[in-house]
Design an enzyme around this catalytic site. Structure first.
Site, PDB file in Angstrom:
ATOM      1  N   GLU A   1       0.926  -1.071  -0.081  1.00  0.00           N
ATOM      2  CA  GLU A   1      -0.058  -0.038  -0.066  1.00  0.00           C
ATOM      3  C   GLU A   1       0.750   1.080  -0.122  1.00  0.00           C
ATOM      4  O   GLU A   1       0.418   2.173  -0.524  1.00  0.00           O
ATOM      5  CB  GLU A   1      -0.963  -0.046   1.190  1.00  0.00           C
ATOM      6  CG  GLU A   1      -2.144  -0.995   0.969  1.00  0.00           C
ATOM      7  CD  GLU A   1      -2.923  -0.989   2.314  1.00  0.00           C
ATOM      8  OE1 GLU A   1      -4.107  -0.791   2.067  1.00  0.00           O
ATOM      9  OE2 GLU A   1      -2.436  -1.406   3.320  1.00  0.00           O
TER      10      GLU A   1
ATOM     11  N   GLU B   1      -4.225  -9.234   3.703  1.00  0.00           N
ATOM     12  CA  GLU B   1      -5.001  -9.207   4.799  1.00  0.00           C
ATOM     13  C   GLU B   1      -6.041  -9.768   5.024  1.00  0.00           C
ATOM     14  O   GLU B   1      -6.545  -9.983   6.170  1.00  0.00           O
ATOM     15  CB  GLU B   1      -5.471  -7.495   4.683  1.00  0.00           C
ATOM     16  CG  GLU B   1      -4.321  -6.468   4.853  1.00  0.00           C
ATOM     17  CD  GLU B   1      -3.751  -6.047   3.801  1.00  0.00           C
ATOM     18  OE1 GLU B   1      -2.837  -5.084   3.791  1.00  0.00           O
ATOM     19  OE2 GLU B   1      -4.005  -6.613   2.674  1.00  0.00           O
TER      20      GLU B   1
END
Length: 700
Positions: free
Chosen positions: A105, A125
């Site tokens: 990210e 995640e």
């Protein structure tokens, strides 16, 4: 700069390096340091661009998950991304090793991405019951399109650099010198007439899905079809879809809300528990870093049947040359034909290439002569589950195998110490219990005998990881951990049927609990004749199960078992004949039938299993409650969102479970309901099982 982040300048390029081993996680000090470094580069008139990279072996493994559930400390990871994204000077992420989760990210908030050829990128995640919570669900769709973004986010699997370049996650793949190539790339961006745009401002890859989202919705449905009961995969889809109709900053805020909601939920707590439990399972008393595994350059497998063939495939898939030994050529040909078909199916599905299939097949050889395996470093016996047969095999192996060879049994129940006594080298003997199909199932129960050498256990652990298994070390007892608990779970199955439940009632209770299949459907799949044969060898009986087998109803392979399979193995239908059989047996045994609730089914099946797990802990057969959870998640399809039986039991309340066990013990007299001392102790103290174990000497 803080020690976790270093700053240097090479000409016009500022190099910001994360130094937070082992995986350069974005903990508080790293987040603070990166923002400070970006501010410093922004303020330096001699700096025209920035390279962000990782020290040591990797770029970044993402957020520091030990901070999850604690009071947040600013700056947050989204703050880091905002700072990188709003730099007036281009920032290039130089990726080596892996960029996972928050690491990827952060790289998406940079203006360019370059990686080594062997780098891997992922937003994993979902495997922790979460969604990317620092802009991943909004920036990635803008970079590669929403459908391609879902392919990365929903499964959460790593993407290699080559694939990442093809789909557009990476701008470039570096040559031999990543940092030099990254600096050159950053200087190019700085010299360009137009400043590179931040992903937040990109809209072109979203336009097609905005005009017609039907293809995106269909793709999402396919990806989440196997999510059964898990919240995170569906939340990932919901978050990515926000990119189509929600302003960027508003979507970021909502993404963060979803992330926090999931993080505080039971499923993510369970999945994070499993993440740490899998790593904890590798920590074995008496086996520290000084204990070196033995080298396994070649292996042998005794038996080319279902288990032997699957084990041989697992070894070959992990790069280990394997010789398969069988009694005769016919058995070899039959086993190799199955292996060939399995590999061909994988090629057709696209999971491996034809070239990779041929490489794996090339690692397999066969023989009918024990002398041909004498130089193997490891031999795994996978013959019929009969002690007399296994003893004969191990006696022969003791004669022919070279000194230092490891002798392993794939037994699922039998006494490894008894087997080891057939050899003059019990220190080299252990159990390696694979699960069927062995080339697919993740669990490997490593059974440590009383004389097994520490370096033999270390070798089995290392080999298990090499071939893609999740190894758990267990002690010697009948059934070890998984099958011993399974027996306790199954102890009341027939009683439930006789007392009024149907097979479909029991299976539905399991499906509603989160299992992918109930015990009676599973029995039909595995073959009811297997349990029948085992019962007969042990002098045991089962009124309904035996009657089904005596009628030739062995399950799916005969078209009839507890269910009827007239329309194929995937279409189980309740069978009135079975209902009549159950009613007849109940009448013969004088059992008055009644309605049985789903709660009762769970209490009489799942609770005894937890109780047996506590006994296993008392006896030291399993080292930790979390080891039991890893066994059941990876070998018996316990629902991932519940974190394993022992974790779930603590969430459900040990005091309640003990109370219900006592109730059913009084009602039925079945010893599976007699609460284990450890379970009573933990319930009385209001503690966890692990805490109660710390005072195990006090358990009475």
């Amino acid at each position: 700069m803080a020690g976790d982040v270093t700053y240097s300048v090479d000409g016009a390029v500022a190099v910001v390096t994360i130094n937070n081993p082992p995986v350069n996680a974005f903990g508080f000090d790293v987040r603070h340091g990166v923002i400070e470094a970006m501010n410093r580069a922004e303020a330096d008139p001699d700096v025209t661009c920035v390279v962000l990279t990782g020290g040591g072996r990797t770029f970044s493994g993402g957020a520091d998950i030990t901070e999850f559930g604690k009071t947040p400390r600013e700056p947050s990871l989204p703050d880091v991304n905002t700072r990188c994204e709003t730099m007036s000077k281009p920032v290039v992420a130089a990726i080596h090793g892996f960029a996972f989760g928050g690491g990827l990210e952060v790289s998406l908030s940079c203006h360019g991405r370059i990686a080594t050829a062997d780098a891997k990128l992922a937003l994993p995640e979902v495997k922790l019951g979460l969604i990317p919570g620092a802009g991943g669900t909004q920036r990635l769709p803008r970079l590669i399109g929403p459908e391609a973004a879902l392919d990365v986010i929903v499964p959460g699997n790593p993407v290699g650099a080559k694939k990442a370049l093809e789909v557009g996650i990476l701008d470039r793949v570096a040559g031999e010198d990543l940092l030099a190539d990254a600096k050159a790339f950053a200087l190019e961006l700085a010299a360009a007439d137009e400043k590179p745009s931040a992903l937040r401002d990109r809209e072109d890859r979203l336009e097609a899905a905005r005009r017609d989202p039907s293809a995106l919705d269909a793709h999402a449905a396919t990806l989440t079809k196997k999510a059964r009961g898990l919240e995170a995969p569906l939340a990932c889809v919901r978050a990515v879809r926000m990119a189509l109709d929600t302003p960027f900053d508003e979507a970021l805020a909502k993404e963060r809300e979803i992330f926090i909601e999931l993080m505080n939920g039971d499923q993510s707590k369970a999945q994070r528990h499993l993440f740490f439990a899998e790593r904890e399972a590798n920590k074995i008393p008496g086996i520290d870093r000084d204990v070196r595994p033995r080298k396994v350059s070649k292996a042998a497998v005794i038996g080319a049947g279902t288990m032997g063939g699957g084990i041989a495939m697992a070894l070959a898939n992990g790069g280990v040359p394997v010789t398969i030994l069988e009694m005769n050529q016919e058995a070899i040909d039959r086993g190799m034909a199955v292996i060939q078909r399995n590999y061909d199916t994988s090629v057709k599905r696209g999971s491996i290439s034809a070239e990779e299939r041929d490489r794996r097949l090339g690692r397999l050889s066969t023989t009918t002569d024990y002398n041909d395996i004498a130089d193997a470093d490891l031999v795994i016996e996978a013959v019929f589950e009969e002690m007399s047969v296994k003893k004969v095999v191990f006696g022969k192996l003791d004669e022919v195998m070279k000194p230092g060879a490891i002798l392993a049994s794939n037994t699922s129940y039998l006494d490894v110490d008894d087997i080891a006594q057939m050899t003059k080298r019990p220190a080299d003997v252990l159990g390696m219990h694979f699960f069927s199909p062995a080339n697919v199932m993740k669990l490997l129960e490593i059974v440590r005998g009383k004389e097994t050498s520490p370096d033999v256990i270390a070798t089995a652990l290392a080999l298990g990881k090499q071939i893609g298994k999740v190894p758990v070390v267990v002690g010697v007892c009948h059934g070890f951990v998984g099958n011993r608990m399974l027996s306790s779970r199954s102890a009341e199955n027939e009683s439930l049927l006789l007392e009024g439940a149907s097979p479909a009632d029991v299976d539905k209770a399991f499906l509603d609990f989160g299992f992918s299949m109930g015990p009676f459907a599973m029995g039909d799949l595995a073959g009811l004749d297997i349990g029948w044969r085992t019962r007969k060898s042990l002098g045991q009986t089962a009124a309904i199960g035996d009657a089904l087998c005596e009628a030739g109803r062995f399950g799916q392979k005969t078209g009839k078992g507890f269910y009827s399979y007239e329309d194929g193995p995937r279409d189980a239908k309740p069978d009135p004949w079975v209902d009549a059989l159950i009613a007849e047996k109940a009448k013969e045994l004088g059992v008055n039938r009644r309605n049985i609730s789903a709660d009762e089914i769970v209490e009489r099946t799942i609770y005894p299993m937890i109780n047996e797990g506590a006994r296993i802990l008392e006896e030291g057969i399993a080292l930790r409650p979390s080891d039991i959870d890893i066994v059941w998640i990876n070998g018996y399809a316990f629902p991932i969102g519940k974190g394993g039986p022992m974790f779930w039991a603590e969430q459900a309340g040990l005091e309640h479970i003990v109370e219900r066990l006592e109730f059913w013990h009084g009602k039925t007299g079945n010893p599976v309901f007699e609460p284990a001392a450890l379970l009573r102790k933990a319930a009385k103290e209001g503690s966890s099982l692990a805490s109660a174990m710390a005072g195990k000497d006090d358990v009475a």
